[in-house]
Motif scaffolding. Structure first.
Motif, short mmCIF file in Angstrom:
data_model
loop_
_atom_site.label_atom_id
_atom_site.label_comp_id
_atom_site.label_asym_id
_atom_site.label_seq_id
_atom_site.Cartn_x
_atom_site.Cartn_y
_atom_site.Cartn_z
N PRO A 101 0.72 -1.33 -0.07
CA PRO A 101 -0.04 -0.01 0.11
C PRO A 101 0.81 1.28 0.07
N LYS A 102 0.10 2.27 -0.57
CA LYS A 102 0.94 3.70 -0.73
C LYS A 102 0.40 4.67 0.38
N SER A 103 -0.51 4.16 1.15
CA SER A 103 -1.06 5.37 2.35
C SER A 103 -1.21 4.10 3.41
N GLU A 105 -3.73 4.75 5.28
CA GLU A 105 -5.12 4.26 5.53
C GLU A 105 -5.37 3.02 4.66
N THR A 106 -4.75 2.79 3.63
CA THR A 106 -4.74 1.47 2.98
C THR A 106 -4.17 0.29 3.60
N PRO A 550 4.23 13.24 0.54
CA PRO A 550 3.10 13.64 0.09
C PRO A 550 3.40 14.67 -1.22
N ALA A 551 2.60 14.69 -2.12
CA ALA A 551 2.76 15.76 -3.39
C ALA A 551 4.31 15.71 -3.96
N ARG A 556 4.33 23.68 -1.85
CA ARG A 556 3.00 24.49 -2.05
C ARG A 556 1.94 23.64 -2.15
N LEU A 557 1.88 22.34 -2.76
CA LEU A 557 0.98 21.64 -2.81
C LEU A 557 0.65 20.87 -1.56
N LEU A 560 -1.35 23.09 0.42
CA LEU A 560 -2.57 23.21 -0.04
C LEU A 560 -3.43 22.03 0.38
N LEU A 561 -2.97 20.87 0.35
CA LEU A 561 -3.50 19.61 0.66
C LEU A 561 -4.23 19.90 2.10
N ARG A 563 -4.69 22.26 3.83
CA ARG A 563 -6.04 23.02 3.90
C ARG A 563 -7.31 22.27 3.34
N LEU A 564 -7.16 21.43 2.41
CA LEU A 564 -8.01 20.86 1.90
C LEU A 564 -8.70 19.49 2.57
N LYS A 565 -7.79 19.31 3.65
CA LYS A 565 -8.35 17.97 4.23
C LYS A 565 -9.29 18.22 5.37
N GLU B 338 -6.11 3.54 -3.48
CA GLU B 338 -5.54 4.60 -2.75
C GLU B 338 -6.02 6.00 -2.95
N ARG B 364 -7.46 15.14 -4.26
CA ARG B 364 -6.57 15.38 -3.62
C ARG B 364 -5.65 14.13 -3.22
N VAL B 367 -3.18 13.79 -5.75
CA VAL B 367 -1.98 14.83 -5.77
C VAL B 367 -0.92 14.48 -4.37
N GLU B 368 -1.80 14.07 -3.58
CA GLU B 368 -1.08 13.51 -2.11
C GLU B 368 -0.22 12.29 -2.42
#
Lengths: 566, 414
Positions: A101-103, A105-106, A550-551, A556-557, A560-561, A563-565, B338, B364, B367-368
């Motif tokens: 898995p890459k995350s 969560e997974t 991440p990103a 910068r991204l 941004l991420l 903030r978007l979580k 994922e 999101r 990108v992440e």
């Protein structure tokens, strides 16, 4: 004559084990004299420079993979660099079979029984990964260093509120339910539980315990900064509470580099309430006593191990649980503070030495640290230990060992302070001393206690049965006056500890014991692959996350991420 | 603003959408905004000058087919004089595989999402070889188109409308995924299910058994015959999830042979586009990567709706397209979890213990994690009219997801 050629790959992240393998593989290529494969941190670049591998290298930053080859010819150098992708792919094709898995969560979905998440990603990403693990209700073993202190505090507070542990940051080792995390030694399971703010310290003690034929229930790391004032030993308190409740733990060992003084008192108070023998080794911190209630102080790591093994009951089936001693016959004092009025300077100093481990804040006119200095000797504050034999008190009058007048006045003054709960007096008998101290002090104690039933007195009587004052009679009269009587400073400190020592409530909610070390042990690893391999080789279920910044590490991204979580 | 809740809403709509094949009609009668000089094409908007070979060929073929131009030079001249309007299929509730060129008189499947009431359209599938969707416009290509639209079309239209309930495309796909299809590159099972459903209807609808036989043989010989209704079904599902305020779920992915385009549910009808990649895969004999056109077609609507490359684990038979083993097919699907919001309630994968397919691409997460969606695709020759030269895997450029993320933050003041 050799040539150096290099290549920069921006935003490429590989774990260091992969980079090492790649570097070794490059060295085996024809014509290659030396090679460096590193993330281009300043420290790594400096190392490259020392190997003459930095000359002419393009600019690169900490998120860039820097590949450098020194070879006999330019062709050989370029050929070697051209092999990099193939060399990287060679490894990947072997690993491609099982899905990684890459995350996180997974990974958690893949191994829901995992109780722990091991985090060894680069420091600046570590806090957010650890936070994610806590959000997913997992304990965190945080190996990464360079995690800001405020992040550590926030993580540990969040963990405590959920009944989870954060071991680290910069936690190199732990043993949970017999499974070593990070750099743990293979030690047998057994009845000794450890809490350590020092990784190698923990390894040294667990190894010694093993060598002595015993074993370890859990060895819980806290990270080196846990006992700093800002963190307040959050993890150490949780870990002590875990070991107190863990039925497999008979004896507890607490080791740390020198802790912050304000943290020590609360931690030792918590250690007193463990209900099992506790061995404490604060490296470089003067032990206040050899023994203080349930606590034994060790001055070396080896001694800590030996004391712990020695405290185990001979019959393995017997419980090592000890009674927490209670002073009998006295109400709990309503005032919170101790005032110790000494006639003997050394006794006062010894009292400060012992009390500083259990009372805070503590002031004295014979302080051990500058912070303990009482600003105005004529006025006590908080917990105060006074040497009334100091010059300022004895100018123009007799020493308090001979003349009780000053002490009686001061006793009255302290007794009138409703914040005072316990007054400690030393009573020094012998030739040359006051012929009958009890005759003057005991009535003052009675009078004060008639006025305030909640005020306690402690008399430390120093003398022998051959002394002219009559030891037994002195002791008896102080006892009749309503004072607790003891014969040594250590004994007195222990009584003070019981009467006034803070009894921090155990952390709430408690860390659930069945979520600490599930059988079989299961964990998720992000970062160093060797930690994953170690888990697997110990028979634990484990998932390694193919973690990437991440990103791609784009600041910068990433912002941004964040903030978007939602 | 609760992005997670908005995404949940979007993906719930996508999954609860129930696309039903209800009819077949000329585009000019049903496709919103359709007019004689308008040609719809796959992917994001593009002008003639930047169109790739296959798309140009399809444009020329369509103009000749419509009778607007007699031959290639006349068609090109017409376009260059600005007499032809172009628009993405997606902007007209339509999807088309490969070049996706759809003109006013071409018949389109009518698929209606009976849960939310929106409709989507897609043209008829021509089969393999030299076909208009790969940019071929020779006489035999155009003759086949005429037969499809004038002989097969009326029979099919009558057959479909004679069915009281229409064809439940979602149910067909659910079944096909259990039969080894992934719904994009492999539609063998789905096409047979389609044929099974149509056969009695066609037999009854056609007065001429020879015609009925011809129609059924044409559909049966083409293992992609169901692709177009499936794509229209996916479009109907994805459109249901479009325009959810605050959602970062992708509602369109499409390529025009030059650019890869993206739309996001919470960002309205704005396209995010960047040059597309050339697919990697297996080549038909005699062709190499050098012959390949950059990625083309609206068929990525299948991945957008949670099938195709996202359901790779269901289709071990085509793992050779991605150059590997069944285990890799499973890993391919696992990777897509994922970057997605949910697991599909209706599309499940036996090999994953009937776990739902990954659905609802979250920009999101893309990108992440740095993981772009996995798209299974056919590969077109870069010259018009040569046709399909291979099949394989492609991924959209990361830049469009990053751009969309920045735009999202801008639009919502985050």
């Amino acid at each position: 004559m050799t040539v150096v050629r290099s290549e920069v790959r921006s935003g490429a992240y590989y774990d260091s084990a992969v980079l090492m393998r790649l570097q070794r593989a490059l060295l085996e290529l024809p014509g290659v004299a030396d090679a460096g494969v590193v993330m281009a941190t300043p420290a790594n670049c400096e190392l490259l420079d020392q190997s003459d591998l930095l000359a002419g290298t393009p600019r690169a930053g900490p998120n860039d993979l820097l590949l450098v080859v020194r070879a006999e010819t330019e062709a050989a150098a370029l050929a070697a660099l051209g092999q990099v992708d193939a060399l990287l792919a060679r490894r990947r094709s072997v690993a491609a079979e099982a899905f990684r898995p890459k995350s996180l969560e997974t990974a958690v979905r893949q191994l829901p029984e995992a109780a722990w998440v091991l985090v060894s990603v680069p420091g600046r990403f570590a806090a957010s990964v650890a936070r994610q693990a806590l959000d997913l209700d997992r304990h965190v073993f945080l190996y990464s260093d360079n995690v800001p202190l405020e992040d550590e505090v926030a993580l540990k507070q969040a963990a405590r509120d959920k009944g989870l542990l954060v071991m680290g940051p910069d936690c190199g080792t732990a043993i949970v339910g017999g499974v070593g995390l990070g750099f743990a030694n293979r030690v047998r399971r057994g009845p000794i539980g450890l809490v350590g703010a020092s990784g190698t310290g923990l390894q040294a003690v667990t190894s010694r315990i093993h060598a002595l034929g015993s074993g370890v229930s859990h060895a819980l790391g806290t990270g080196g900064r846990d006992l700093k004032a800002e963190v307040g030993a959050i993890t150490a308190h949780q870990a002590l509470d875990v070991l107190a409740r863990d039925p497999g733990t008979r004896v507890v060992v607490l080791i740390s580099k020198p802790p912050a003084p304000e943290v020590v008192t609360r931690l030792l108070a918590a250690a007193q309430t463990v209900g099992k023998p506790v061995v404490v080794d604060f490296l470089g911190y003067p032990p206040p006593a050899r023994r203080l209630g349930a606590i034994r102080f060790a001055s070396t790591l080896a001694e800590a191990a030996e004391l712990a093994v020695g405290l185990l009951p001979a019959d393995a089936g017997a419980s090592a649980t000890i009674e927490i001693p209670q002073a009998s016959g006295f109400q709990s004092p309503s005032g919170r503070y101790l005032r110790a009025l000494f006639s003997g300077g050394t006794l006062a100093y010894e009292a400060v030495l012992g009390l500083q481990a259990i009372l805070a804040p503590l002031y004295s006119n014979v302080p051990i640290t500058d912070a303990q200095r009482l600003p105005d000797p004529l006025r006590s504050q908080a917990h105060t230990v006074l040497d009334l034999g100091e010059d300022i008190f004895t100018v123009g009058r007799l020493h308090p060992m001979l003349d009780n007048d000053l002490r009686l006045r001061r006793l009255g003054q302290e007794a009138g302070d409703p914040q005072v709960g316990l007054i400690w007096l030393d009573v020094v008998l012998g030739e040359g001393a006051h012929p009958d101290p009890a005759a003057e002090l005991a009535p003052a104690i009675s009078a004060a206690r008639q006025h305030r039933r909640d005020l306690e007195f402690l008399a430390l009587v120093v003398g022998t049965d051959a002394d002219p004052q009559g030891l037994d009679s002195q002791v008896e009269r102080f006892a009749q006056a309503g004072a607790m009587v003891c014969r040594t400073t250590a004994e007195a400190v222990e009584i003070v500890s019981r009467r006034l020592g803070q009894r921090p409530a155990p952390p709430q909610p408690p860390v659930a014991l069945d979520r600490l070390a599930p059988e079989p042990f299961a964990a998720i690893n992000l970062g160093l692959e060797s930690f994953y391999a170690s888990l697997v080789s110990q028979g634990a279920s484990a998932v390694h996350v193919d973690w990437r910044p991440p990103a791609g590490g784009n600041e910068r991204l990433m912002a941004l991420l964040a903030r978007l979580k939602s | 603003m609760d992005i997670a809740a908005a995404n949940q809403t979007a993906v719930e709509k996508m999954m609860s959408a129930r696309p039903i094949l209800k009819g077949l009609a000329p585009a000019r009668d049903v496709v919103p905004g359709m007019r004689p000089n308008l040609l719809l094409h796959a992917g994001p908007p593009i002008e003639w000058a930047r169109m790739s070979g296959p798309l140009r060929g399809a444009v020329i073929g369509a103009l000749i087919y419509e009778g607007l131009a007699p031959d290639e030079p006349a068609a090109v001249a017409m376009v260059e004089r600005g007499e032809v309007d172009f628009a993405p299929c997606h902007e007209h509730a339509t999807v088309g595989p490969m070049a996706g060129v759809t003109s006013a008189s071409m018949l389109v499947y009518i698929v209606e999402n009976i849960t939310h009431g929106n409709r989507a359209y897609s043209n008829l599938n021509e089969g393999y070889g030299k076909v208009l969707r790969y940019g071929a416009f020779s006489a035999d290509v155009l003759n086949r188109l005429r037969w499809m639209n004038t002989v097969m079309g009326p029979v099919l239209a009558e057959a479909i409308t004679s069915s009281p309930d229409g064809l439940d495309v979602r149910a067909l796909l659910s079944e096909a995924l259990h039969m080894g299809d992934e719904g994009h590159n492999r539609n063998k099972a789905g096409s047979l299910l389609f044929l099974k459903w149509l056969a009695p209807l066609v037999a009854r609808a056609s007065g001429d058994s020879a015609v009925a036989a011809e129609v059924l043989k044409f559909l049966g010989d083409n293992a992609l015959s169901v692709l177009n209704p499936v794509m229209a079904g996916c479009k109907a599902m994805a459109d249901a999830a479009h325009n959810v305020e605050g959602s970062t779920v992708v509602s369109v992915m499409a390529r025009n042979g030059t650019d890869f385009g993206l739309r996001v549910s919470g960002l309205g009808d704005r396209w995010f586009a960047a040059p597309c990649e050339t697919p990697q895969g297996l080549w038909f004999p005699g062709f190499t990567a050098a012959d390949a056109n950059p990625d083309i077609g609206d068929s990525t609507i299948t991945e957008t709706a949670g099938i195709g490359g996202f359901a790779m684990a269901a289709a071990p038979a085509i793992v050779t397209f991605v150059g590997s083993t069944p285990k890799h097919a499973v890993n391919a699907t696992l990777e897509m979890y994922e970057i997605t919001v949910a697991e599909h309630k209706h599309f499940t994968i036996p090999a994953l213990d009937f776990r739902g397919t990954p659905v609802g691409i979250d920009i999101r997460k893309v990108v992440e994690t740095g993981i772009t969606p996995r798209v299974n695709t056919g590969i077109a020759h870069k010259q018009a009219g040569v046709g399909q030269i291979g099949a394989g895997l492609v991924r959209p450029p990361m830049a469009i997801f990053e751009e969309a993320l920045v735009a999202f933050a801008g639009q919502y003041g985050l």
